[in-house]
Design an enzyme around this catalytic site. Sequence first.
Site, mmCIF file in Angstrom:
data_model
loop_
_atom_site.group_PDB
_atom_site.id
_atom_site.type_symbol
_atom_site.label_atom_id
_atom_site.label_comp_id
_atom_site.label_asym_id
_atom_site.label_seq_id
_atom_site.Cartn_x
_atom_site.Cartn_y
_atom_site.Cartn_z
ATOM 1 N N HIS A 53 0.696 -1.387 -0.045
ATOM 2 C CA HIS A 53 0.127 -0.105 0.090
ATOM 3 C C HIS A 53 0.876 1.151 -0.184
ATOM 4 C CE1 HIS A 53 -3.830 1.974 1.766
ATOM 5 N NE2 HIS A 53 -3.113 2.956 1.129
ATOM 6 N N ARG A 57 2.376 8.624 -6.519
ATOM 7 C CA ARG A 57 1.957 10.180 -6.821
ATOM 8 C C ARG A 57 1.904 10.313 -8.345
ATOM 9 N NH1 ARG A 57 -1.195 10.585 -2.760
ATOM 10 N NH2 ARG A 57 -0.315 11.206 -0.907
ATOM 11 N N HIS A 223 -5.453 -0.215 6.280
ATOM 12 C CA HIS A 223 -5.044 0.463 7.550
ATOM 13 C C HIS A 223 -6.182 0.722 8.425
ATOM 14 C CE1 HIS A 223 -7.499 3.037 5.203
ATOM 15 N NE2 HIS A 223 -6.691 3.438 3.926
ATOM 16 N N ASP A 296 1.119 2.669 3.573
ATOM 17 C CA ASP A 296 0.026 3.773 3.314
ATOM 18 C C ASP A 296 1.023 4.947 3.110
ATOM 19 O OD1 ASP A 296 -2.037 5.034 2.475
ATOM 20 O OD2 ASP A 296 -3.143 5.392 4.409
ATOM 21 N N HIS A 300 3.325 14.125 1.151
ATOM 22 C CA HIS A 300 2.983 15.492 0.898
ATOM 23 C C HIS A 300 3.944 16.556 1.139
ATOM 24 C CE1 HIS A 300 -1.240 14.177 0.120
ATOM 25 N NE2 HIS A 300 -1.339 13.771 1.232
#
Length: 432
Positions: A53, A57, A223, A296, A300
């Site tokens: 996972h 991007r 998750h 996960d 950013h």
Amino acid sequence: MRAKIVNATLADGTKTSIDIVDGTIAGFEGAGSFDATFDVRGKYVIPGVIDAHVHFREPGGEHKEDWLTGSRAAAAGGVTTVLDMPNTNPPTIDANSLEMKRSLAAKSLVNFGFHLGATTGNRAEIEKLRGKVAGVKIYVGSSTGSLLVAEDDELRKLFAIPDILWLVHAEDENLMKKNAERLGTISDSALHSKLRDRKVAIHAIERVLRLARETGARIHLCHISTKEEVELIQKAKNEGLPVTCEVSPHHLFLDESAYVTQGMFVKVNPPLRTPEDRLALWRGLRYGTIDIIATDHAPHTIEEKKRGYTEVPSGMPEVQTSLPLMLDALDGSDFTLEWLVSAMSTRPAEIFSLSKKGRIAKGYDADLAVVDMNKSQVVSKKMLFSKCGWSPYEGKNLKGWPIMTFINGNLVFDNGKINEDNKGKEITYGNV
Ligand code: DOR
Ligand code: ZN
Ligand code: ZN
């Protein structure tokens, strides 16, 4: 190309040498000549981590991460295979967008596979691409990106498609909307956990399990974050439902107190929970309710993470730190390295039907991490390879680090340095 790793200790304590011929584990303790020999005395050699996972991007979010930077971070973290999520821009929801992502991923240094995204209108594409993707992701509540399938009727139609592994982001959209109305305009970071409160996750899991029971669909819950979810999943497993689940490092190592110290940098969906939930997740791992660890990894930029609450995107980078965090946690616990290998490599390979992955055995791909259990190192910005350039674990001293990573038999990460001469390959699916 013939290479040999000598003086290796395997996770079960076996001492051996590993023979690699053309990217495959050819056997053990072989005689004859080799082009390269790596002496790893005193170190463990484990199957490379399979991170089922990640959000790398590309396309659309290249300012946060791309396949080269994400895969460098993976290799430095002992990760040899990643499965990428579909909430890119455009989203990966049909043959064309999958093909586009595939060509972008060609620069990856680690092996890779893809999850397709489900929409209310792409059932034909899902059927067409069966066997060419690891699984199909369903967002039953909105998160980063535009993917959403919120209603039972739509989920039922999807679950009726045979032979698909459905990965579910289980946060209930309608409950979240109700919470948002009740809470009004949110400006305080701690309110993230109220908007996406535990009921949002628990209710979504209940719904998905009910539909799984009805339809027989094979479900993988992403998750999970609360004590109640662990209980519900154990119950479903006791009933014999074909359900598996994953936990992410941030839910194991951080709790909501991190909002005070790290603010919106740790804003994530589903949110961080209580210390009690954290313990329940560790117990879930201990008793096998939780099948695997998947990061996960959701990078950013620092600039994006410094915005006000409503504008801050959710998620944090983790692909480089999951193995060191888990190795560090083994010390003084009743978890073993063999268990870790199972939760981070062997089981992910089984759940997602990855051919020739997840084991150190003859005929398997030579995807290996060499681990120094005695190396202590503080997580710091300068060692990070993700394009986003930060980690929620900065400043943490961890004992136990990958020092070399072999991918398809090539030494891609070697004591802090990345070798970019060889690229990763796309996964194939099906039994070994
Ligand atoms: O926090 C999250 N970030 N949760 C998700 O479901 C998506 C992810 C992202 O892509 O940023
Ligand atoms: Zn998700
Ligand atoms: Zn995700």
